[in-house]
Design an enzyme around this catalytic site. Structure first.
Site, PDB file in Angstrom:
ATOM      1  N   SER A 236     -11.920  -6.682   2.775  1.00 50.48           N
ATOM      2  CA  SER A 236     -11.182  -6.629   1.514  1.00 50.48           C
ATOM      3  C   SER A 236     -11.492  -5.283   0.853  1.00 50.48           C
ATOM      4  O   SER A 236     -12.642  -4.853   0.842  1.00 50.48           O
ATOM      5  CB  SER A 236     -11.650  -7.776   0.606  1.00 50.48           C
TER       6      SER A 236
ATOM      7  N   SER B  93      -8.362 -10.954   8.546  1.00 47.45           N
ATOM      8  CA  SER B  93      -8.439 -11.503   9.919  1.00 47.45           C
ATOM      9  C   SER B  93      -9.792 -11.204  10.584  1.00 47.45           C
ATOM     10  O   SER B  93      -9.856 -10.408  11.515  1.00 47.45           O
ATOM     11  CB  SER B  93      -7.270 -11.021  10.778  1.00 47.45           C
TER      12      SER B  93
HETATM   13  P1  ADP Z   1      -7.109  -4.227   1.097  1.00 47.05           P
HETATM   14  O1  ADP Z   1      -5.639  -4.490   1.193  1.00 47.05           O
HETATM   15  O2  ADP Z   1      -7.729  -3.873   2.406  1.00 47.05           O
HETATM   16  O3  ADP Z   1      -7.856  -5.294   0.356  1.00 47.05           O
HETATM   17  P2  ADP Z   1      -6.309  -2.215  -0.834  1.00 47.05           P
HETATM   18  O4  ADP Z   1      -5.252  -1.449  -0.105  1.00 47.05           O
HETATM   19  O5  ADP Z   1      -5.860  -3.245  -1.814  1.00 47.05           O
HETATM   20  O6  ADP Z   1      -7.300  -2.881   0.228  1.00 47.05           O
HETATM   21  O7  ADP Z   1      -7.288  -1.203  -1.605  1.00 47.05           O
HETATM   22  C1  ADP Z   1      -7.829  -0.064  -0.982  1.00 47.05           C
HETATM   23  C2  ADP Z   1      -8.215   0.981  -2.013  1.00 47.05           C
HETATM   24  O8  ADP Z   1      -8.778   2.105  -1.329  1.00 47.05           O
HETATM   25  C3  ADP Z   1      -7.046   1.495  -2.837  1.00 47.05           C
HETATM   26  O9  ADP Z   1      -7.476   1.681  -4.161  1.00 47.05           O
HETATM   27  C4  ADP Z   1      -6.729   2.863  -2.163  1.00 47.05           C
HETATM   28  O10 ADP Z   1      -6.150   3.790  -3.042  1.00 47.05           O
HETATM   29  C5  ADP Z   1      -8.119   3.311  -1.704  1.00 47.05           C
HETATM   30  N1  ADP Z   1      -8.098   4.252  -0.563  1.00 47.05           N
HETATM   31  C6  ADP Z   1      -8.760   5.444  -0.509  1.00 47.05           C
HETATM   32  N2  ADP Z   1      -8.537   6.088   0.643  1.00 47.05           N
HETATM   33  C7  ADP Z   1      -7.703   5.304   1.360  1.00 47.05           C
HETATM   34  C8  ADP Z   1      -7.097   5.447   2.634  1.00 47.05           C
HETATM   35  N3  ADP Z   1      -7.310   6.496   3.423  1.00 47.05           N
HETATM   36  N4  ADP Z   1      -6.293   4.446   3.058  1.00 47.05           N
HETATM   37  C9  ADP Z   1      -6.071   3.360   2.281  1.00 47.05           C
HETATM   38  N5  ADP Z   1      -6.625   3.151   1.063  1.00 47.05           N
HETATM   39  C10 ADP Z   1      -7.432   4.133   0.585  1.00 47.05           C
END
Ligand code: ADP
Length: 187
Positions: free
Chosen positions: A16, A88
């Protein structure tokens, strides 16, 4: 409608807060620009409808993944790029989907737990540490890393743009999606 893509399941797995939703949404936009049919199955959204009522035991998590895999499989058979963004955590569940799908690409959205916890996008790590939620992946529930992911995005080292471009480039290299159209100017 005709799709410019070959159907496939693009499966994003990771902690997460690792970046699955962010990358999935960016890819959805990028692929639509290339004329592909795309559908996004996001774990958080799926749990409010298709998997409503399921909890976070191993059994419920496996059921959740099986359901997502089933739907993604139907889509991918019809030339849709089905992007799945779901923690997952169990290798066997992910591998089961891979076995039952013709085209399956696993993306390991890899970020150290400390970074995900620091981001705490949804405030869930703080709740898990406080014991307010149980069986939280990485805190008191396991995460089994992919052993042979097709693509790894190191999201604590790459920008969002770089991670999205990396996945799109690999899909293009494998000829699942077409080359990005270049704007041409005629004078
Ligand atoms: P998940 O869906 O895995 O729970 P989210 O996409 O909701 O995660 O959150 C990831 C966070 O990390 C966001 O705030 C995003 O801007 C940040 N982040 C920083 N670098 C990256 C990257 N390279 N790829 C994806 N998210 C990133």
């Amino acid at each position: 409608m005709k799709s410019n893509s070959k159907g496939l399941i693009l499966w994003l797995t990771g902690f997460s807060g690792s970046g699955k939703t962010t990358i999935a949404k960016g890819l959805e936009r990028e692929l639509k620009e290339r004329g592909c049919l795309v559908e996004l199955l996001d774990g958080d959204v799926v749990r409010t409808n298709l998997s409503k009522g399921l909890g976070y035991s191993r059994e419920d998590r496996e059921t959740n993944i099986r359901r997502i895999g089933f739907v993604a499989n139907l889509l991918s058979r019809n030339d849709v790029v089905a992007i799945v963004a779901a923690i997952s955590p169990y290798r066997t569940s992910r591998d089961e989907v891979r076995r039952t799908t013709e085209n399956f690409i696993e993306v390991y959205v890899n970020s150290p737990l400390e970074v995900c916890e620091e981001r705490d996008v949804k405030g869930l790590y703080a709740m898990a540490r406080a014991g307010e939620i149980r069986a939280f992946t990485g805190i008191d529930a396991p995460y089994e890393e992919p052993l042979n992911p097709d693509i790894v995005c190191y999201t604590s080292e790459e920008t969002v743009k770089e991670s999205i471009a990396k996945v799109a480039a690999e899909l293009q290299r494998l000829e699942y999606i077409p080359v990005k159209p270049q704007l041409e100017y005629f004078i």
